[in-house]
Design a protein around this motif. Structure first.
Motif, PDB file in Angstrom:
ATOM      1  N   SER A 104      52.468 -96.318  65.897  1.00 53.05           N
ATOM      2  CA  SER A 104      53.470 -95.307  65.426  1.00 53.05           C
ATOM      3  C   SER A 104      53.797 -94.650  66.904  1.00 53.05           C
ATOM      4  CB  SER A 104      52.624 -94.378  64.257  1.00 53.05           C
ATOM      5  OG  SER A 104      51.510 -94.010  64.762  1.00 53.05           O
ATOM      6  N   THR A 105      55.233 -94.377  66.419  1.00 52.48           N
ATOM      7  CA  THR A 105      55.433 -92.748  68.045  1.00 52.48           C
ATOM      8  C   THR A 105      55.927 -91.714  67.131  1.00 52.48           C
ATOM      9  OG1 THR A 105      57.656 -93.764  68.299  1.00 52.48           O
ATOM     10  CG2 THR A 105      55.683 -94.627  68.954  1.00 52.48           C
ATOM     11  N   GLY A 106      56.708 -90.705  67.830  1.00 49.29           N
ATOM     12  CA  GLY A 106      56.969 -89.277  67.607  1.00 49.29           C
ATOM     13  C   GLY A 106      58.301 -89.823  66.206  1.00 49.29           C
ATOM     14  N   ARG A 107      58.477 -90.717  67.078  1.00 50.13           N
ATOM     15  CA  ARG A 107      60.257 -91.482  66.695  1.00 50.13           C
ATOM     16  C   ARG A 107      59.983 -93.195  65.770  1.00 50.13           C
ATOM     17  NH1 ARG A 107      63.724 -91.622  71.922  1.00 50.13           N
ATOM     18  NH2 ARG A 107      62.972 -89.154  72.986  1.00 50.13           N
ATOM     19  N   GLY A 108      59.036 -93.337  65.372  1.00 54.48           N
ATOM     20  CA  GLY A 108      59.733 -94.179  64.628  1.00 54.48           C
ATOM     21  C   GLY A 108      57.877 -95.140  63.928  1.00 54.48           C
ATOM     22  N   THR A 164      62.077-100.853  70.946  1.00 57.27           N
ATOM     23  CA  THR A 164      63.814 -99.904  70.629  1.00 57.27           C
ATOM     24  C   THR A 164      63.479 -99.124  69.106  1.00 57.27           C
ATOM     25  OG1 THR A 164      65.152-101.294  71.865  1.00 57.27           O
ATOM     26  CG2 THR A 164      66.159 -99.829  69.968  1.00 57.27           C
ATOM     27  N   ASN A 165      63.293 -99.777  68.442  1.00 59.18           N
ATOM     28  CA  ASN A 165      62.400 -99.646  66.604  1.00 59.18           C
ATOM     29  C   ASN A 165      61.939 -98.161  66.690  1.00 59.18           C
ATOM     30  OD1 ASN A 165      64.073-101.725  65.953  1.00 59.18           O
ATOM     31  ND2 ASN A 165      62.712-103.040  65.552  1.00 59.18           N
ATOM     32  N   LEU A 166      60.565 -98.558  67.900  1.00 56.77           N
ATOM     33  CA  LEU A 166      60.055 -97.342  67.524  1.00 56.77           C
ATOM     34  C   LEU A 166      60.077 -96.089  68.715  1.00 56.77           C
ATOM     35  CD1 LEU A 166      56.359 -98.756  68.442  1.00 56.77           C
ATOM     36  CD2 LEU A 166      57.284 -98.472  66.767  1.00 56.77           C
ATOM     37  N   GLY A 167      61.491 -96.555  69.382  1.00 56.86           N
ATOM     38  CA  GLY A 167      61.935 -94.963  69.907  1.00 56.86           C
ATOM     39  C   GLY A 167      60.783 -94.560  71.298  1.00 56.86           C
ATOM     40  N   VAL A 168      60.541 -95.945  71.593  1.00 58.47           N
ATOM     41  CA  VAL A 168      59.778 -95.755  72.826  1.00 58.47           C
ATOM     42  C   VAL A 168      60.084 -96.407  73.927  1.00 58.47           C
ATOM     43  CG1 VAL A 168      57.879 -97.983  72.302  1.00 58.47           C
ATOM     44  CG2 VAL A 168      57.066 -95.561  73.648  1.00 58.47           C
TER      45      VAL A 168
END
Length: 416
Positions: A104-108, A164-168
């Protein structure tokens, strides 16, 4: 030039006022060429899919996995590595851990497979280090003189699609959450969680791996999942990937129960079996195109026999045998099949070369696992296609040639 060959080649040409017969001949040649071309292209694509999938799978996974029954894992990896390395045909070995987690990240957020590896030995059994597209030189150091690959204990390596999916991106923070081994907090039980910094991004070219794989050091994985000194298993690379099954059996015999060896064909049996079955099915289906072209040859020769009836009667009346008449029309049919086969082979080879060079047909990686239509032309496939086409063309000449040979010369030239 033999008499039968000379007359057979002359009969391929249309007489003045009978151009329709020549057009049918061209259509028959075109049908054979189209069938051969379709077969070559489709089988080249199927072979290319099998080759690319195998190379990408073996670029991520080793030839053999040595695991242990139960959930205890390999408790003495150092000793086991030495015993496995001594087996003939074994080139390299590397320990690994394997766990399903959530990133998990702040974007996904998304599920992933987290593998703990010894990067220095893992690069000998897989192509991971050769697939790096971005590297943080501080947290992920390449091999230097006297030192191999080094990954920071707080660093994590993820696939391009997963990033890309995690936005990191490189240097971003990723939280690893394990659904197993909950920890007790003042607020009750909570999933085990730890933060990592993206130290590298890889791209295998296979969406299934690029979107679902992450790597950390094996020591960090052992600590995070409370494994002690044990590992999930051992990856093994052999000198011949098609001997993996025999080498695995020998390793399993030496280690004994509860160790189990699984080769790359066992781990992906369903995928490769489906590809092989589909290739056979496509060969059978597309052979029907050649079969239709063979029926065109039958109709063409039958019309030629009807058109050349008087000439056949004259030839027989001046001494031509039934065998010679039969050979004339067999030559004509075989020439149609041979020219169609050559044109189809050349056309199929050109199409395959253009696709292989310029990647004209692209694919969606998340659907087809590959980003472009792969091509692999095998000499055995082309020989099989050409020989099958020529055999069908020969069989197509038998009935019309037999009809021509049985023609009574008296009846043929009675009204001429």
């Amino acid at each position: 030039m033999p008499f039968e060959l000379f007359v057979g080649l002359r009969y391929l040409k249309a007489r003045r006022g009978h151009a329709f017969i020549s057009l049918i001949t061209l259509i028959s040649i075109g049908g054979v060429a189209l069938g051969v071309m379709a077969l070559i292209v489709v089988l080249a694509v199927m072979s290319g899919f099998e080759r690319d999938l195998r190379s990408k799978i073996l670029g991520t996974n080793a030839h053999l996995w040595i695991i242990r029954h139960g959930d205890r894992g390999v408790e003495e990896p150092a000793q086991t590595l030495v015993r496995v390395r001594d087996v003939p045909h074994v080139v390299a070995v590397s320990p690994f851990t394997y766990h399903q987690v959530m990133l998990s990240t702040g974007r996904g957020a998304g599920g992933a497979v987290l593998r703990g590896i010894d990067l220095d030995s893992a690069q000998e059994v897989t192509a991971l280090t050769r697939s790096f597209t971005e590297v943080d030189p501080v947290r992920l150091k390449g091999p230097t003189e006297g030192s191999g690959w080094r990954l920071d204990p707080e660093g994590i390596i993820i696939g391009r699609a997963l990033a890309t999916n995690l936005g990191v991106g490189l240097g971003g923070r990723v939280n690893v959450i394990s659904p197993f081994g909950n920890v007790l907090t003042p607020f009750g039980l909570a999933p085990r969680m730890r933060g990592f910094t993206v130290a590298g991004i890889f791209e295998m070219g296979m969406y299934e791996y690029d979107s679902a794989l992450a790597y950390i050091t094996i020591a960090t994985a052992q600590q995070f999942f409370q494994m002690g000194q044990s590992v999930t298993g051992i990856e093994v690379k052999v000198d011949d990937l098609y001997k993996a099954k025999e080498v695995g059996a020998e390793i399993q015999r030496r280690l004994g129960f509860p160790y189990v060896a699984r080769d790359w064909m066992q781990l992906h049996r369903n995928l490769f079996a489906a590809l092989k079955l589909e290739k056979i099915a496509m060969f059978i289906i597309l052979t029907m195109i050649v079969l239709v072209a063979a029926f065109n040859i039958v109709s063409t020769l039958t019309m030629k026999v009807m058109d050349k009836g008087a000439e056949i009667g004259i030839l027989k009346s001046i001494g031509a045998t039934s065998r010679s008449i039969m050979a004339i029309f067999m030559v004509e049919g075989l020439v149609i099949g041979l020219v169609g086969t050559l044109l189809g082979t050349a056309g199929g080879a050109i199409i395959c070369k253009l696709q292989e060079t310029y990647k004209i047909v692209s694919l969606q990686g998340d659907v087809y696992l590959l980003d472009s239509l792969p091509i692999l032309m095998k000499g055995t496939d082309m020989v099989l296609i050409a020989s099958s086409t020529l055999v069908l063309s020969f069989l197509a000449t038998l009935y019309p040639s037999w009809r021509a040979a049985k023609l009574d010369p008296v009846v043929a030239i009675r009204y001429e």
